[in-house]
Write a protein that holds these residues in place. Structure first.
Motif, PDB file in Angstrom:
ATOM      1  N   ARG A   1     -18.416 101.563  56.553  1.00  0.00           N
ATOM      2  CA  ARG A   1     -17.891 102.586  55.639  1.00  0.00           C
ATOM      3  C   ARG A   1     -17.156 101.940  54.472  1.00  0.00           C
ATOM      4  O   ARG A   1     -17.287 102.357  53.325  1.00  0.00           O
ATOM      5  CB  ARG A   1     -16.969 103.547  56.398  1.00  0.00           C
TER       6      ARG A   1
ATOM      7  N   ARG B   1     -18.854 100.263  45.338  1.00  0.00           N
ATOM      8  CA  ARG B   1     -18.578 101.203  44.254  1.00  0.00           C
ATOM      9  C   ARG B   1     -17.608 100.651  43.211  1.00  0.00           C
ATOM     10  O   ARG B   1     -17.259 101.329  42.252  1.00  0.00           O
ATOM     11  CB  ARG B   1     -18.035 102.511  44.844  1.00  0.00           C
TER      12      ARG B   1
ATOM     13  N   PHE C   1     -19.764 100.512  51.935  1.00  0.00           N
ATOM     14  CA  PHE C   1     -20.492 101.505  51.147  1.00  0.00           C
ATOM     15  C   PHE C   1     -19.568 102.415  50.337  1.00  0.00           C
ATOM     16  O   PHE C   1     -19.913 102.813  49.232  1.00  0.00           O
ATOM     17  CB  PHE C   1     -21.387 102.349  52.066  1.00  0.00           C
ATOM     18  N   ASP C   2     -18.405 102.747  50.900  1.00  0.00           N
ATOM     19  CA  ASP C   2     -17.507 103.680  50.213  1.00  0.00           C
ATOM     20  C   ASP C   2     -16.615 103.003  49.172  1.00  0.00           C
ATOM     21  O   ASP C   2     -16.178 103.641  48.218  1.00  0.00           O
ATOM     22  CB  ASP C   2     -16.594 104.399  51.222  1.00  0.00           C
ATOM     23  N   THR C   3     -16.322 101.726  49.390  1.00  0.00           N
ATOM     24  CA  THR C   3     -15.340 101.062  48.531  1.00  0.00           C
ATOM     25  C   THR C   3     -15.909  99.871  47.771  1.00  0.00           C
ATOM     26  O   THR C   3     -15.984  99.870  46.542  1.00  0.00           O
ATOM     27  CB  THR C   3     -14.123 100.599  49.363  1.00  0.00           C
TER      28      THR C   3
ATOM     29  N   ALA D   1     -26.995 106.254  44.760  1.00  0.00           N
ATOM     30  CA  ALA D   1     -26.014 106.868  43.859  1.00  0.00           C
ATOM     31  C   ALA D   1     -25.346 105.842  42.947  1.00  0.00           C
ATOM     32  O   ALA D   1     -24.784 106.194  41.911  1.00  0.00           O
ATOM     33  CB  ALA D   1     -24.953 107.616  44.668  1.00  0.00           C
ATOM     34  N   LEU D   2     -25.406 104.559  43.331  1.00  0.00           N
ATOM     35  CA  LEU D   2     -24.843 103.510  42.479  1.00  0.00           C
ATOM     36  C   LEU D   2     -25.657 103.316  41.212  1.00  0.00           C
ATOM     37  O   LEU D   2     -25.199 102.686  40.251  1.00  0.00           O
ATOM     38  CB  LEU D   2     -24.781 102.181  43.242  1.00  0.00           C
TER      39      LEU D   2
ATOM     40  N   GLU E   1     -27.748 108.419  54.989  1.00  0.00           N
ATOM     41  CA  GLU E   1     -26.510 108.586  54.221  1.00  0.00           C
ATOM     42  C   GLU E   1     -26.182 107.320  53.436  1.00  0.00           C
ATOM     43  O   GLU E   1     -25.804 107.379  52.257  1.00  0.00           O
ATOM     44  CB  GLU E   1     -25.352 108.936  55.156  1.00  0.00           C
ATOM     45  N   GLU E   2     -26.354 106.155  54.097  1.00  0.00           N
ATOM     46  CA  GLU E   2     -26.076 104.888  53.414  1.00  0.00           C
ATOM     47  C   GLU E   2     -27.086 104.647  52.293  1.00  0.00           C
ATOM     48  O   GLU E   2     -26.737 104.135  51.225  1.00  0.00           O
ATOM     49  CB  GLU E   2     -26.088 103.741  54.413  1.00  0.00           C
ATOM     50  N   SER E   3     -28.350 105.034  52.522  1.00  0.00           N
ATOM     51  CA  SER E   3     -29.358 104.890  51.468  1.00  0.00           C
ATOM     52  C   SER E   3     -28.993 105.738  50.265  1.00  0.00           C
ATOM     53  O   SER E   3     -29.129 105.306  49.108  1.00  0.00           O
ATOM     54  CB  SER E   3     -30.739 105.296  51.997  1.00  0.00           C
ATOM     55  N   GLN E   4     -28.516 106.952  50.524  1.00  0.00           N
ATOM     56  CA  GLN E   4     -28.119 107.828  49.432  1.00  0.00           C
ATOM     57  C   GLN E   4     -26.953 107.240  48.646  1.00  0.00           C
ATOM     58  O   GLN E   4     -26.899 107.317  47.422  1.00  0.00           O
ATOM     59  CB  GLN E   4     -27.741 109.213  49.971  1.00  0.00           C
ATOM     60  N   GLN E   5     -26.008 106.607  49.375  1.00  0.00           N
ATOM     61  CA  GLN E   5     -24.867 105.982  48.700  1.00  0.00           C
ATOM     62  C   GLN E   5     -25.327 104.832  47.807  1.00  0.00           C
ATOM     63  O   GLN E   5     -24.806 104.641  46.700  1.00  0.00           O
ATOM     64  CB  GLN E   5     -23.855 105.489  49.735  1.00  0.00           C
TER      65      GLN E   5
END
Length: 339
Positions: free
Chosen positions: A105, A113, A108-110, A137-138, A130-134
């Protein structure tokens, strides 16, 4: 600290020409580029990463997601990535992506980004929806080695076909009692590579009309020590013994070679052994293997991500999987079954 103006004066060109010559952006004749590079080298001038980033919008840095740093395969793929990126003037930032959910997390979250990288390469890591979407989104290029992942550009090896090739080599040599060193369930993660290799092994036996015997399977942990222990179990059992061993990795195959020698088996006269990977120690041990060129995998991933970065069209990349090559390398650890 040497400035770009000093390089320009020594080379007899403008600062804009120095910038183009050292960044690779814009046309500069070969002779001028050589003169600028010679001046920069003699003065000890290095292009400022921050200044280059401001001018180009690029950080010249690629993020690499890797599950293990202490395993030969992953470090070799990483070596290929690093070599190819360094040749093009790019740095790498490593992110260790374990099975720990909190750590994943954070990555991918920090970390990803923070916009410190121009693209991401994932080495043999199964990335969920979910991780692929994150990652998508980059809005950065992403290359995954080991797929498949329908949402990302992936480079894959057909592990079923690789295992079939190794097993069919033993069958062609006349072996019928073939043992397999695979993986324990806890090591069968991220694309289930051991499962695919076991399936390829069993399909090759079935095609040859040979029954798959549970007694000829032994799990291990993809290390030399694990292969050594597993081979001792296979070769030390009472009753019929295998005439050949197919190990799902070269490290386990090397362990099997060492176990066979300790137990008094001659390789390949009494026992043939084949592995998968293309380990650098394979030639030393005269190990027959199916080489999947791990360093080349890394170089190809780096080339692919740089190609996406340097593409001139603005259209989004088409996420088509690419098949990675493999090749049977026959050495001295396999031979025709006597008689």
């Amino acid at each position: 600290m040497v400035s770009i103006d000093e390089v320009a004066r020594q080379a007899g060109v403008s600062t804009a020409t120095v910038s183009r010559a050292l960044s690779g952006r814009g046309h500069v004749s070969d002779s001028t580029k050589a003169r600028v590079e010679a001046a920069a080298k003699s003065l000890g001038y290095v292009v400022s990463a921050s200044a280059s980033s401001l001018a180009s919008g690029r950080r010249r840095n690629i993020g690499v997601l890797v599950p293990f740093l202490d395993r030969w395969f992953f470090s070799t793929v990483l070596s290929g990535i690093a070599s190819a990126l360094m040749r093009r003037g790019y740095d790498i930032t490593l992110y260790s992506l374990t099975a720990d959910r909190a750590e994943r997390r954070d990555v991918f979250d920090t970390f990803l980004r923070r916009q410190r990288v121009d693209g991401v390469i994932a080495i043999s890591i199964e990335i969920g929806d979910e991780e692929s979407q994150q990652l998508l989104a980059l809005d950065l290029p992403v290359i995954a080695i080991g797929g498949p992942n329908p949402r990302l550009t992936t480079l894959t090896v057909d592990d079923v076909a690789v295992a079939r090739l190794a097993t069919e080599h033993l069958l062609a040599l006349g072996h019928r009692e073939i043992a397999h060193i695979g993986a324990s369930p806890e090591f069968d993660i991220d694309f289930h590579i051991p499962t695919h290799r076991r399936r390829g092994f069993e399909l090759a036996l079935a095609d040859a009309g040979i029954e798959v015997k549970p007694s000829l399977f032994e799990p291990a942990d993809f290390t030399i020590e694990g292969g050594f222990r597993a081979a001792k179990q296979l070769l030390g059992k009472p009753g019929g013994r295998p005439t050949a061993i197919f190990a799902a990795s070269d490290e386990m195959a090397i362990g099997a070679l060492l176990a066979a020698r300790e137990l008094g088996y001659r390789v390949p006269e009494d026992l043939s052994v084949v592995g998968i990977d293309g380990h650098e120690l394979g030639e030393f041990f005269r190990l027959t293997t199916v080489d999947q060129f791990p360093k080349g995998q890394g170089e190809r991933a780096a080339d692919a991500i740089l190609a996406e970065l340097e593409a001139t069209n603005a259209a989004p990349p088409v996420h088509q999987p690419g098949e990675l090559p493999y090749e049977l390398i026959v050495r001295g650890s396999t031979a025709r079954l006597p008689g």
